[in-house]
Design a protein around this motif. Structure first.
Motif, PDB file in Angstrom:
ATOM      1  N   GLY A  76     -31.350 -11.751 -10.205  1.00 40.58           N
ATOM      2  CA  GLY A  76     -30.559 -12.911 -10.612  1.00 40.58           C
ATOM      3  C   GLY A  76     -29.771 -13.506  -9.471  1.00 40.58           C
ATOM      4  N   LEU A  77     -29.182 -12.660  -8.650  1.00 39.02           N
ATOM      5  CA  LEU A  77     -28.359 -13.136  -7.532  1.00 39.02           C
ATOM      6  C   LEU A  77     -29.181 -13.864  -6.472  1.00 39.02           C
ATOM      7  CD1 LEU A  77     -25.963 -10.094  -7.074  1.00 39.02           C
ATOM      8  CD2 LEU A  77     -25.335 -12.410  -7.808  1.00 39.02           C
ATOM      9  N   HIS A  78     -30.452 -13.509  -6.327  1.00 36.98           N
ATOM     10  CA  HIS A  78     -31.302 -14.127  -5.300  1.00 36.98           C
ATOM     11  C   HIS A  78     -32.066 -15.349  -5.798  1.00 36.98           C
ATOM     12  CE1 HIS A  78     -30.561 -10.469  -2.955  1.00 36.98           C
ATOM     13  NE2 HIS A  78     -30.915 -11.194  -1.917  1.00 36.98           N
ATOM     14  N   SER A  79     -31.833 -15.745  -7.044  1.00 34.28           N
ATOM     15  CA  SER A  79     -32.601 -16.860  -7.596  1.00 34.28           C
ATOM     16  C   SER A  79     -31.738 -18.111  -7.738  1.00 34.28           C
ATOM     17  CB  SER A  79     -33.158 -16.482  -8.969  1.00 34.28           C
ATOM     18  OG  SER A  79     -33.901 -17.571  -9.479  1.00 34.28           O
ATOM     19  N   VAL A  84     -32.840 -16.462 -13.690  1.00 32.55           N
ATOM     20  CA  VAL A  84     -31.526 -15.853 -13.932  1.00 32.55           C
ATOM     21  C   VAL A  84     -31.432 -15.367 -15.380  1.00 32.55           C
ATOM     22  CG1 VAL A  84     -29.037 -16.303 -14.026  1.00 32.55           C
ATOM     23  CG2 VAL A  84     -30.388 -17.168 -12.094  1.00 32.55           C
ATOM     24  N   ASP A  85     -31.889 -16.196 -16.305  1.00 34.88           N
ATOM     25  CA  ASP A  85     -31.865 -15.805 -17.719  1.00 34.88           C
ATOM     26  C   ASP A  85     -32.752 -14.594 -17.977  1.00 34.88           C
ATOM     27  OD1 ASP A  85     -30.110 -17.890 -18.252  1.00 34.88           O
ATOM     28  OD2 ASP A  85     -31.680 -19.233 -19.033  1.00 34.88           O
ATOM     29  N   ARG A  86     -33.922 -14.568 -17.327  1.00 37.77           N
ATOM     30  CA  ARG A  86     -34.836 -13.420 -17.483  1.00 37.77           C
ATOM     31  C   ARG A  86     -34.184 -12.149 -16.934  1.00 37.77           C
ATOM     32  NH1 ARG A  86     -39.368 -15.161 -14.975  1.00 37.77           N
ATOM     33  NH2 ARG A  86     -38.909 -14.035 -13.079  1.00 37.77           N
ATOM     34  N   ALA A  87     -33.465 -12.271 -15.825  1.00 40.63           N
ATOM     35  CA  ALA A  87     -32.764 -11.113 -15.254  1.00 40.63           C
ATOM     36  C   ALA A  87     -31.694 -10.615 -16.221  1.00 40.63           C
ATOM     37  CB  ALA A  87     -32.164 -11.480 -13.903  1.00 40.63           C
ATOM     38  N   GLY A 125     -33.334  -8.696 -18.930  1.00 44.05           N
ATOM     39  CA  GLY A 125     -33.715  -7.362 -18.462  1.00 44.05           C
ATOM     40  C   GLY A 125     -32.524  -6.413 -18.470  1.00 44.05           C
ATOM     41  N   ILE A 126     -31.387  -6.908 -18.017  1.00 46.83           N
ATOM     42  CA  ILE A 126     -30.169  -6.085 -18.004  1.00 46.83           C
ATOM     43  C   ILE A 126     -29.770  -5.707 -19.427  1.00 46.83           C
ATOM     44  CG2 ILE A 126     -27.687  -6.142 -17.518  1.00 46.83           C
ATOM     45  CD1 ILE A 126     -28.470  -7.960 -15.053  1.00 46.83           C
ATOM     46  N   GLU A 127     -29.764  -6.675 -20.317  1.00 44.39           N
ATOM     47  CA  GLU A 127     -29.382  -6.407 -21.708  1.00 44.39           C
ATOM     48  C   GLU A 127     -30.358  -5.440 -22.379  1.00 44.39           C
ATOM     49  OE1 GLU A 127     -26.469  -7.128 -23.136  1.00 44.39           O
ATOM     50  OE2 GLU A 127     -26.021  -7.884 -21.111  1.00 44.39           O
TER      51      GLU A 127
END
Length: 164
Positions: free
Chosen positions: A138-141, A147-150, A153-155
């Motif tokens: 997310g931070l690199h996008s 970002v939403d997909r990241a 994944g975290i959730e």
């Protein structure tokens, strides 16, 4: 027209055939490129992708991806494609080695590679490592969908931690 320009035009033609679903025609063009110049690595990547995603001939796909890496080690697309193949085969040791290399190659999307690390660790049940890599993704996008997909994944990993 110089040699390289001709090969790139042929590669564009093959991509057009892919988009039209004409895989045999695309394959024929790619084989012709390789006949003309066996060092044109992009053609191996595109053939590898076809054998991987369309024909499910994973051994052939891997051979072609490796040829691309040998012939065109700075071609970014092959790093992602080969990572997805290794991930789908569950070959995590090979995948980790490959991702460790891919993250150092200029032009390779760091966000995509961190996402692949996240997927790898999530599939192995290493949820804290997966979360760390989804955060890096997310931070690199700069793309909101990525970002939403990241975040998803975290959730998802946090939800799975409930079961541990």
């Amino acid at each position: 027209m110089d040699h390289l320009t001709k090969l790139e035009e042929m590669l564009d033609q093959a991509n057009g055939k892919f988009r039209e679903g004409k895989y045999e025609e695309a394959s024929n063009i790619l084989e012709k490129i390789i006949d003309l110049d066996s060092n044109f690595g992009k053609a191996y990547n595109h053939l590898g992708w076809m054998y991987d995603t369309k024909f499910k001939e994973f051994d052939k796909a891997e051979t072609l991806y490796k040829l691309c890496l040998e012939k065109s080690p700075m071609y970014p697309a092959v790093y992602y494609n080969y990572a997805v193949l290794l991930s789908s085969l569950g070959r995590y040791d090979d995948l980790k080695t490959h991702l460790d290399l891919a993250i150092t190659i200029p032009g390779v999307s760091k966000s995509s590679i961190y996402n692949e690390y996240g997927i790898m660790y999530e599939q192995q049940g290493k949820l804290d490592l997966a979360i760390d890599n989804y955060k890096k993704c997310g931070l690199h996008s700069l793309d909101q969908k990525t970002v939403d997909r990241a975040k998803q994944g975290i959730e998802r990993c946090k939800s799975k931690q409930y079961f541990l």
